[in-house]
Design an enzyme around this catalytic site. Structure first.
Site, PDB file in Angstrom:
ATOM      1  CE  LYS A  35      -0.559  -0.438   5.070  1.00 17.09           C
ATOM      2  NZ  LYS A  35      -1.345  -0.216   6.085  1.00 17.09           N
ATOM      3  NE  ARG A 130      -6.734   0.299  12.651  1.00 17.69           N
ATOM      4  CZ  ARG A 130      -5.532   0.298  11.942  1.00 17.69           C
ATOM      5  NH1 ARG A 130      -4.762   1.362  12.130  1.00 17.69           N
ATOM      6  NH2 ARG A 130      -5.164  -0.697  11.248  1.00 17.69           N
ATOM      7  CE1 TYR A 254      11.864  31.546   5.616  1.00 20.96           C
ATOM      8  CE2 TYR A 254      12.267  29.489   5.156  1.00 20.96           C
ATOM      9  CZ  TYR A 254      11.946  30.404   4.654  1.00 20.96           C
ATOM     10  OH  TYR A 254      11.778  30.811   3.485  1.00 20.96           O
ATOM     11  CG  MET A 302       8.985  23.575   0.192  1.00 23.75           C
ATOM     12  SD  MET A 302       7.880  24.939  -0.856  1.00 23.75           S
ATOM     13  CE  MET A 302       6.997  25.239   0.170  1.00 23.75           C
TER      14      MET A 302
END
Length: 363
Positions: A35, A130, A254, A302
């Site tokens: 998956k 679940r 940053y 990023m």
């Protein structure tokens, strides 16, 4: 020239890890879990690396059909089942096995007349809470399924919530055995962690996932992947694209969250959260530069990460950087970032090129 970040996928390592799973459960058949695009490695690479599996397991119908288009003729299991009548039709046409985990799915199946029989995995809830039917309903479910003309082979399954903890799966296993005692159906129980204790489970199908990609299901500190006999299937690399020199008191990145305490040499590397690297990885997260271990500093942006190369005088623009892989386990990076290897592997962005090696002689 393309940006230097690259995910190298080792199909031979994938085949090795598959064989390791077989050694743990020598009498079981094996669904290789692929998956999320083969845990970020690519479905085509998984199709080749896991060519000796008995089947594949995933949740995406379109990817299951893609496996058929790649020539796979073995079992394919849809782990979340079908969501519509058209899904059931496609599952029948493409010979897919389907998990049934709720009354709505079962009722939809009962209302259909399909072109060919569909093998069904009945999912039972033993404590994960679940997906899955209550255990007390198992005999009623089996009566309904066995009387339906389009149901083929039936397998009973559950999913362990705590198999990564010592004996964490045994209570769920006890509940499953008690509810299914005497029922003549094959079972599918073991995820990667439980495969390492298959001798106490002994199901007919195993469903290894993360271990097939060379990462640990237990956590890097407790049981590293290498100690389990696993080999990393993905190596994520990039290069230094700039060097900066900091004086004491200079900040970088940053928010200026990292401040130099001495004269420091900082490398800027071509990678960031836009490539899938975890933005929350803190200063101190390990990285390999030119074959030597060092650390990230400051915030991940990023497209760029800053790395301390003060003590690596040979590091310069173009020097190779490994973010995880052969020299640095993905699980160690995940531990530092407060997450798990599964997330890092599946989060590698589509913009990162994949190169598959080791294909010769496989598949």
């Amino acid at each position: 020239m393309p940006r230097p970040i690259l995910a190298t996928i080792d199909a031979r390592a994938m085949a090795h890890n598959l064989q390791r799973a077989r050694m743990l459960a020598p009498q079981a058949r094996l669904h290789a879990v692929v998956k999320s695009d083969g845990y970020g490695h690519g479905l085509a690479a998984a199709r080749t690396g896991f060519a000796q599996a008995d089947g594949f397991a995933l949740i995406e119908l379109d990817r299951a059909i893609a496996l058929r288009d790649m020539g796979w003729r073995g079992s394919i299991l849809l782990l979340e089942g079908c969501f519509s009548r058209l899904d059931w039709q496609a599952a029948s046409e493409h010979r897919l096995s389907v998990v049934v985990h709720c009354e709505e799915q079962l009722a939809m199946l009962e209302s259909l007349s399909l072109p060919r029989r569909v093998d069904v995995h009945v999912k039972l809830n033993t404590g994960m809470n679940r997906l899955g039917f209550p255990l007390h309903r198992v005999r009623d479910l089996l009566q309904r399924l066995t009387s339906h003309g389009t149901v083929g082979e039936i397998t009973l399954m559950t999913h362990f919530a705590c198999a990564d903890q010592p004996d964490g799966h045994l209570e769920q296993l006890r509940r499953f055995r008690q509810a299914t005692q005497g029922l003549p159906f094959p079972t599918s129980l073991c995820n990667s962690a439980a495969c390492f204790d298959w001798g106490r489970v002994e199901d007919q199908w195993i469903r290894p996932g993360i271990m097939l990609y060379g990462a640990t299901p237990f956590g890097h500190i407790r049981r590293p992947a290498a100690s389990l006999g696993l080999e990393p299937a993905m190596t994520l690399t990039t290069e230094i694209i700039a060097i900066q020199h900091l004086s004491p008191g200079d900040a970088v990145g940053y928010g200026g969250t990292y401040v130099a305490s001495r004269s420091e040499r900082i490398a800027v590397i071509a990678a960031g959260y836009g490539d899938g690297y975890p933005r929350h990885a803190p200063t101190g997260t390990p990285v390999i530069v030119g074959g030597q271990r060092t650390r990230l500093i400051g915030r991940i942006s990023m497209d760029k990460i800053t790395v301390d190369v003060t003590d690596l005088p040979l590091a310069t623009v173009g020097t190779r950087v490994e973010l995880w892989g052969r020299q640095l386990p993905v699980d160690e990076v995940a531990e530092a970032a407060g997450t798990i290897g599964y997330e890092l592997l599946t989060a590698v962005a589509p913009r990162v090129p994949r190169h598959v090696q080791g294909l010769s002689g496989l598949g």
